[in-house]
Design a protein around this motif. Structure first.
Motif, PDB file in Angstrom:
ATOM      1  N   VAL A   1      -6.531   9.802 -10.672  1.00 19.56           N
ATOM      2  CA  VAL A   1      -6.110   8.528 -11.253  1.00 19.56           C
ATOM      3  C   VAL A   1      -4.665   8.631 -11.728  1.00 19.56           C
ATOM      4  O   VAL A   1      -3.841   7.743 -11.467  1.00 19.56           O
ATOM      5  CB  VAL A   1      -7.033   8.132 -12.420  1.00 19.56           C
ATOM      6  CG1 VAL A   1      -6.613   6.787 -13.007  1.00 19.56           C
ATOM      7  CG2 VAL A   1      -8.484   8.083 -11.959  1.00 19.56           C
ATOM      8  N   PHE A   2      -4.350   9.709 -12.413  1.00 17.71           N
ATOM      9  CA  PHE A   2      -2.992   9.905 -12.918  1.00 17.71           C
ATOM     10  C   PHE A   2      -2.015  10.108 -11.753  1.00 17.71           C
ATOM     11  O   PHE A   2      -0.894   9.594 -11.775  1.00 17.71           O
ATOM     12  CB  PHE A   2      -2.950  11.090 -13.881  1.00 17.71           C
ATOM     13  CG  PHE A   2      -4.038  11.055 -14.919  1.00 17.71           C
ATOM     14  CD1 PHE A   2      -4.371   9.868 -15.565  1.00 17.71           C
ATOM     15  CD2 PHE A   2      -4.762  12.201 -15.244  1.00 17.71           C
ATOM     16  CE1 PHE A   2      -5.375   9.828 -16.516  1.00 17.71           C
ATOM     17  CE2 PHE A   2      -5.769  12.168 -16.190  1.00 17.71           C
ATOM     18  CZ  PHE A   2      -6.079  10.978 -16.822  1.00 17.71           C
ATOM     19  N   ASP A   3      -2.468  10.835 -10.736  1.00 20.35           N
ATOM     20  CA  ASP A   3      -1.621  11.029  -9.557  1.00 20.35           C
ATOM     21  C   ASP A   3      -1.335   9.697  -8.868  1.00 20.35           C
ATOM     22  O   ASP A   3      -0.212   9.450  -8.400  1.00 20.35           O
ATOM     23  CB  ASP A   3      -2.284  11.995  -8.576  1.00 20.35           C
ATOM     24  CG  ASP A   3      -2.337  13.428  -9.090  1.00 20.35           C
ATOM     25  OD1 ASP A   3      -1.578  13.756 -10.020  1.00 20.35           O
ATOM     26  OD2 ASP A   3      -3.155  14.208  -8.575  1.00 20.35           O
ATOM     27  N   ASP A   4      -2.352   8.839  -8.788  1.00 24.15           N
ATOM     28  CA  ASP A   4      -2.163   7.517  -8.176  1.00 24.15           C
ATOM     29  C   ASP A   4      -1.121   6.701  -8.940  1.00 24.15           C
ATOM     30  O   ASP A   4      -0.301   5.998  -8.342  1.00 24.15           O
ATOM     31  CB  ASP A   4      -3.482   6.739  -8.163  1.00 24.15           C
ATOM     32  CG  ASP A   4      -4.493   7.275  -7.170  1.00 24.15           C
ATOM     33  OD1 ASP A   4      -4.155   8.198  -6.407  1.00 24.15           O
ATOM     34  OD2 ASP A   4      -5.638   6.764  -7.166  1.00 24.15           O
ATOM     35  N   PHE A   5      -1.168   6.780 -10.263  1.00 26.15           N
ATOM     36  CA  PHE A   5      -0.256   5.998 -11.103  1.00 26.15           C
ATOM     37  C   PHE A   5       1.174   6.537 -10.991  1.00 26.15           C
ATOM     38  O   PHE A   5       2.137   5.771 -10.864  1.00 26.15           O
ATOM     39  CB  PHE A   5      -0.737   6.050 -12.551  1.00 26.15           C
ATOM     40  CG  PHE A   5      -0.179   4.961 -13.444  1.00 26.15           C
ATOM     41  CD1 PHE A   5      -0.301   3.628 -13.115  1.00 26.15           C
ATOM     42  CD2 PHE A   5       0.455   5.286 -14.641  1.00 26.15           C
ATOM     43  CE1 PHE A   5       0.185   2.626 -13.948  1.00 26.15           C
ATOM     44  CE2 PHE A   5       0.948   4.299 -15.482  1.00 26.15           C
ATOM     45  CZ  PHE A   5       0.814   2.968 -15.136  1.00 26.15           C
TER      46      PHE A   5
ATOM     47  N   LYS B   1      -4.263   6.115   0.499  1.00 24.87           N
ATOM     48  CA  LYS B   1      -3.545   4.848   0.431  1.00 24.87           C
ATOM     49  C   LYS B   1      -4.093   4.027  -0.739  1.00 24.87           C
ATOM     50  O   LYS B   1      -5.302   3.828  -0.848  1.00 24.87           O
ATOM     51  CB  LYS B   1      -3.712   4.056   1.729  1.00 24.87           C
ATOM     52  CG  LYS B   1      -3.020   4.682   2.924  1.00 24.87           C
ATOM     53  CD  LYS B   1      -1.502   4.636   2.780  1.00 24.87           C
ATOM     54  CE  LYS B   1      -0.805   5.155   4.022  1.00 24.87           C
ATOM     55  NZ  LYS B   1       0.674   5.160   3.881  1.00 24.87           N
ATOM     56  N   VAL B   2      -3.186   3.559  -1.598  1.00 25.24           N
ATOM     57  CA  VAL B   2      -3.562   2.823  -2.804  1.00 25.24           C
ATOM     58  C   VAL B   2      -2.867   1.458  -2.790  1.00 25.24           C
ATOM     59  O   VAL B   2      -1.648   1.393  -2.566  1.00 25.24           O
ATOM     60  CB  VAL B   2      -3.161   3.598  -4.077  1.00 25.24           C
ATOM     61  CG1 VAL B   2      -3.573   2.838  -5.332  1.00 25.24           C
ATOM     62  CG2 VAL B   2      -3.782   4.992  -4.068  1.00 25.24           C
TER      63      VAL B   2
ATOM     64  N   ALA C   1       2.357   8.152  -8.491  1.00 26.75           N
ATOM     65  CA  ALA C   1       2.829   7.820  -7.145  1.00 26.75           C
ATOM     66  C   ALA C   1       3.288   6.364  -7.065  1.00 26.75           C
ATOM     67  O   ALA C   1       4.238   6.048  -6.334  1.00 26.75           O
ATOM     68  CB  ALA C   1       1.729   8.090  -6.114  1.00 26.75           C
ATOM     69  N   ALA C   2       2.624   5.479  -7.801  1.00 32.57           N
ATOM     70  CA  ALA C   2       3.041   4.072  -7.831  1.00 32.57           C
ATOM     71  C   ALA C   2       4.445   3.962  -8.421  1.00 32.57           C
ATOM     72  O   ALA C   2       5.305   3.229  -7.897  1.00 32.57           O
ATOM     73  CB  ALA C   2       2.056   3.240  -8.647  1.00 32.57           C
TER      74      ALA C   2
ATOM     75  N   PHE D   1       0.865  -1.179   0.000  1.00 38.30           N
ATOM     76  CA  PHE D   1       0.000   0.000   0.000  1.00 38.30           C
ATOM     77  C   PHE D   1       0.903   1.231   0.000  1.00 38.30           C
ATOM     78  O   PHE D   1       1.769   1.373   0.867  1.00 38.30           O
ATOM     79  CB  PHE D   1      -0.918   0.000   1.222  1.00 38.30           C
ATOM     80  CG  PHE D   1      -1.938  -1.104   1.202  1.00 38.30           C
ATOM     81  CD1 PHE D   1      -3.224  -0.873   0.747  1.00 38.30           C
ATOM     82  CD2 PHE D   1      -1.599  -2.384   1.617  1.00 38.30           C
ATOM     83  CE1 PHE D   1      -4.158  -1.894   0.710  1.00 38.30           C
ATOM     84  CE2 PHE D   1      -2.527  -3.415   1.585  1.00 38.30           C
ATOM     85  CZ  PHE D   1      -3.806  -3.173   1.129  1.00 38.30           C
ATOM     86  N   TYR D   2       0.706   2.103  -0.983  1.00 36.35           N
ATOM     87  CA  TYR D   2       1.537   3.296  -1.089  1.00 36.35           C
ATOM     88  C   TYR D   2       0.660   4.539  -0.981  1.00 36.35           C
ATOM     89  O   TYR D   2      -0.577   4.464  -1.061  1.00 36.35           O
ATOM     90  CB  TYR D   2       2.321   3.293  -2.399  1.00 36.35           C
ATOM     91  CG  TYR D   2       1.469   3.373  -3.654  1.00 36.35           C
ATOM     92  CD1 TYR D   2       1.139   4.600  -4.213  1.00 36.35           C
ATOM     93  CD2 TYR D   2       0.997   2.224  -4.276  1.00 36.35           C
ATOM     94  CE1 TYR D   2       0.351   4.688  -5.347  1.00 36.35           C
ATOM     95  CE2 TYR D   2       0.218   2.296  -5.415  1.00 36.35           C
ATOM     96  CZ  TYR D   2      -0.110   3.524  -5.949  1.00 36.35           C
ATOM     97  OH  TYR D   2      -0.896   3.605  -7.078  1.00 36.35           O
ATOM     98  N   THR D   3       1.278   5.675  -0.806  1.00 38.07           N
ATOM     99  CA  THR D   3       0.555   6.925  -0.587  1.00 38.07           C
ATOM    100  C   THR D   3       0.551   7.768  -1.850  1.00 38.07           C
ATOM    101  O   THR D   3       1.604   8.056  -2.422  1.00 38.07           O
ATOM    102  CB  THR D   3       1.198   7.721   0.558  1.00 38.07           C
ATOM    103  OG1 THR D   3       1.239   6.902   1.731  1.00 38.07           O
ATOM    104  CG2 THR D   3       0.391   8.977   0.848  1.00 38.07           C
ATOM    105  N   SER D   4      -0.648   8.174  -2.287  1.00 34.31           N
ATOM    106  CA  SER D   4      -0.783   9.026  -3.465  1.00 34.31           C
ATOM    107  C   SER D   4      -0.565  10.495  -3.092  1.00 34.31           C
ATOM    108  O   SER D   4      -0.333  10.835  -1.923  1.00 34.31           O
ATOM    109  CB  SER D   4      -2.154   8.826  -4.106  1.00 34.31           C
ATOM    110  OG  SER D   4      -2.220   9.460  -5.370  1.00 34.31           O
ATOM    111  N   LYS D   5      -0.660  11.343  -4.070  1.00 37.33           N
ATOM    112  CA  LYS D   5      -0.340  12.769  -3.909  1.00 37.33           C
ATOM    113  C   LYS D   5      -1.161  13.432  -2.809  1.00 37.33           C
ATOM    114  O   LYS D   5      -0.653  14.270  -2.057  1.00 37.33           O
ATOM    115  CB  LYS D   5      -0.557  13.493  -5.246  1.00 37.33           C
ATOM    116  CG  LYS D   5      -0.193  14.968  -5.233  1.00 37.33           C
ATOM    117  CD  LYS D   5      -0.395  15.579  -6.615  1.00 37.33           C
ATOM    118  CE  LYS D   5      -0.017  17.059  -6.619  1.00 37.33           C
ATOM    119  NZ  LYS D   5      -0.191  17.666  -7.970  1.00 37.33           N
TER     120      LYS D   5
END
Length: 710
Positions: A531-535, A455-456, A537-538, A447-451
């Motif tokens: 969505v783009f921020d989540d990607f 938590k994603v 951040a991944a 689980f990682y942290t987005s912008k």
């Protein structure tokens, strides 16, 4: 099963760390001269150039010449990659295992699909008893010479006498419905044309079926806008011209409609939608002349499950972000009761029925959980699953005492289990024999942290002997939209990549519904940038955690995932070495003007709305390409018969990227012939496309493919 030798394992460990020193340096031919026109559109005072508008005409000689020229440049480049052939050979080996579906009973026969390994399309077999040798019922490979006709839907009449299948040619969304007599496997004269997003839904008396169709297109069938879908009833043995119109809506040309008859033959429902989410349910007694609104739309989703004792059971997110199972009294439609309440933590994906029980499909952190209930909503048990993964098949007939289900994950293809409905016991029915050693691999969830602090979750599949030293090839995949959940699944091509020392990652971005409707809404319309921020951040998480590095990282996605890759490429070109957008929605200002693109406005918004234009324009991949920027190596993939996301999206994006590219990395486009958006694509074409994609990937991260000793 074949096991890898110690020598091979050592070679693979070295593969990840190999650098560019021993790589053949390849240069692409000059890009085709792509004429830049002077088309400019005005959106609420904002002038937007569209220099490649002419590429939208996929019937023109100029476009055909451009496609041929681009393909020539791409194939010349790919042909120079020395290990391209070796990748294709290994992909063929990994792909070559017997694939079988769980058997389902219809009439006196159990039916299942089977592919001996490399057949272009899976064959339908049947047997009197599961486990006994089956006979061929229908071989779709014989519907065309090259395997490009595929079955997109199939259904049996309630008595098992009749079988209807929908066949699509060259990957198109248009299908033709045909009917077979199961008694002698003969093809009936019945033929239904101009059907899209529909199959045959049999009436309970087995004398005919319902389907949804459009009027025959007056212009190009593969790009013209589709409007006024209608519901018809087809009586067996009659021509399509005699089919009875069941429902149409002349006031709303952009709605979809599908019929859903109750098993007892008393009620008929029509499910309406204005796009990819949000529905409305209409109903009537079969004997009544008109439909009435039962569950009003379109701000929630309703999915019918069963109709018993004049009560419709349905799954909905109305006042239940994680969904609940409800029932409504059809004689007193204001009386709605909860059968299975919303779970605070887990998403209710759907509900199946079999043997007098309800089977609730839950997702817990994007992994399957199955619970068995009675019709009063009392939990009977949690089904003990043999492994972590994605499950399918808990559905059957009222009289069934057993069913068969499949379980799949990132390192194992679908395995079939038999389930005893009374006892809840699962027993192994069939496990595939594969040409690799699954003990070499593992999947972890992080689980990682987005912008914005969200938590994603992300699945990471890798070799067990991987070292987190920042030198590993890494492929990051995601989708992020339309309530589509990314759950564990097996793909031979990704397994080959991991076998080579690569890391395959799947991020569960907002826009899906892994955590309910709120997770979906957080990635749609004005929230799409999340969505783009989540990607992004991944990608940053994988680099910071030394799984990989910028010069070893590739990103991949298809359709809405192609939009994802395109948007992230133009927003953060510094973050990746390779970008692989497939059949992507790249022109966000004009997507709604082609085929069924208008149906995505619910998810994206439309450039015809001033407020929505303002945020769409900010991320539209095509419109955010900047000149004199060094973009990553890019291989755009599309197909000439894609009538879901028309190839013009990819054409215009590739042309604009080639024009703007300031660096040395290649910007290429691979345009498949006699193929569509992806569904039903023949095995041979899947292997060829995967071989080209991974050859391009390895070449442009400076890691040569290594031969494996088995």
């Amino acid at each position: 099963m074949k096991h890898l030798s110690i020598k091979a394992a050592l070679l693979l460990g070295a593969a990840a760390a190999a650098g560019c020193g021993n790589m053949k340096q390849i240069k692409h031919q000059p890009y085709p001269e792509t004429v830049r026109g002077d088309v400019v559109d005005n959106y609420f005072g904002t002038e937007v150039p569209d220099p490649y508008r002419w590429l939208e005409d996929d019937n023109s000689e100029a476009t055909a010449a451009w496609v041929a020229a681009e393909n020539a440049v791409t194939q010349d480049y790919l042909s120079q990659i020395p290990f391209r052939g070796a990748i294709r050979e290994r992909l063929t080996e990994v792909w070559n295992y017997a694939k079988e579906s769980a058997p389902r009973k219809h009439g006196d026969w159990w039916y299942y699909t089977y592919n001996d390994g490399l057949q272009n399309q899976s064959v339908i077999y049947r047997t009197k008893e599961p486990g006994e040798a089956g006979e061929v019922f229908l071989d779709p490979n014989k519907l065309s010479d090259d395997g490009t006709v595929a079955l997109t839907d199939m259904s049996f009449s309630k008595d098992g006498r009749w079988f209807a299948y929908s066949a699509a040619a060259s990957g198109s969304d248009w299908v033709e419905i045909r009917v077979m007599d199961t008694a002698d496997k003969s093809l009936a004269a019945d033929k239904i044309e101009w059907v899209k997003f529909s199959g045959a839904r049999w009436a309970p008396d087995s004398k005919g079926f319902y389907y949804s169709a459009y009027d025959a297109p007056k212009q190009n069938a593969y790009s013209s806008k589709n409007e006024f879908q209608k519901v018809y009833y087809h009586a067996l043995g009659t021509p399509q011209s005699a089919d009875r119109l069941i429902y149409e809506d002349r006031e709303h040309p952009l709605r979809y409609f599908s019929a859903w008859p109750s098993e007892d033959g008393k009620w008929l429902f029509v499910i309406a939608s204005e796009g990819t989410s949000g529905t409305e349910v209409l109903y009537k007694r079969v004997s009544d002349p008109k439909f009435r609104v039962l569950l009003p739309g379109f701000d929630a989703d309703y999915s019918p499950v069963d109709c018993k004792d004049d009560r419709l059971y349905y799954v909905t997110n109305r006042d239940a972000s994680n969904y609940a199972l409800m029932k409504v009294d059809l004689n007193r439609p204001g009386r709605i009761e909860t059968v299975i309440p919303e779970s605070e933590r887990n998403l209710l994906e759907g509900v199946g029925t079999a043997g007098g029980s309800l089977f609730a499909y839950y997702l817990q952190d994007a992994q399957s959980r199955i619970y068995q209930y009675d019709y009063a909503g009392k939990q009977v048990r949690e089904v003990v699953l043999p492994a972590i993964g994605s499950v399918d098949g808990f559905d059957g007939r009222e009289e069934d005492s057993e069913l068969y289900y499949t379980l799949v994950n990132y390192t194992a293809p679908a395995t079939i289990y038999k389930y005893d409905i009374a006892s809840g016991e699962s027993t192994l029915y069939k496990a595939p024999e594969v040409n690799f050693d699954p003990e070499l691999f593992t999947t972890e969830q992080v689980f990682y942290t987005s912008k914005d602090g969200t938590k994603v979750p992300m699945f990471i599949t890798r070799r067990k002997d991987m070292k987190r030293d920042g030198k590993n090839p890494c492929l990051l995949y995601a989708y992020g939209g339309f309530q589509i959940n990314q759950t564990p699944k097996f793909k031979p091509s990704e397994l080959m990549f991991v076998e080579q020392g690569g890391i395959y990652c799947v991020a569960n971005l907002r826009g899906g519904s892994e955590y309910g409707e709120e997770w979906h809404k957080a990635g749609m319309l004005e929230n799409k940038q999340n969505v783009f921020d989540d990607f992004i951040a991944a990608a940053e998480y994988l680099i910071a955690g030394k799984y990989t590095s910028t010069d070893k990282l590739a990103i991949h996605g298809g359709s809405n995932g192609g939009l994802l890759v395109g948007a992230c490429e133009v927003q953060r070109p510094d973050l990746y070495a390779v970008c692989l957008p497939a059949v992507g929605v790249m022109d966000m200002l004009r997507y709604h003007k082609f085929t069924i693109g208008w149906g995505w406005a619910v998810e994206y918004g439309s450039s015809e709305n001033e407020e929505q234009f303002s945020y769409i324009y900010k991320y539209s991949p095509l419109h955010n390409i900047k000149e004199d920027v060094k973009y990553p190596a890019t291989l755009v993939t599309t197909a000439d018969h894609d009538d879901r996301v028309v190839p013009a999206h990819s054409f215009k994006f590739a042309a604009a990227m080639q024009h703007a590219q300031a660096g040395d990395a290649p910007i290429l486009i691979r345009i498949e012939s006699k193929a569509g958006h992806g569904a039903g694509k023949p095995t041979s074409k899947r292997i060829d496309e995967a071989a080209d994609m991974y050859a391009f990937l390895f070449q442009n991260i400076g890691v040569p493919y290594r031969e494996i000793e088995n």
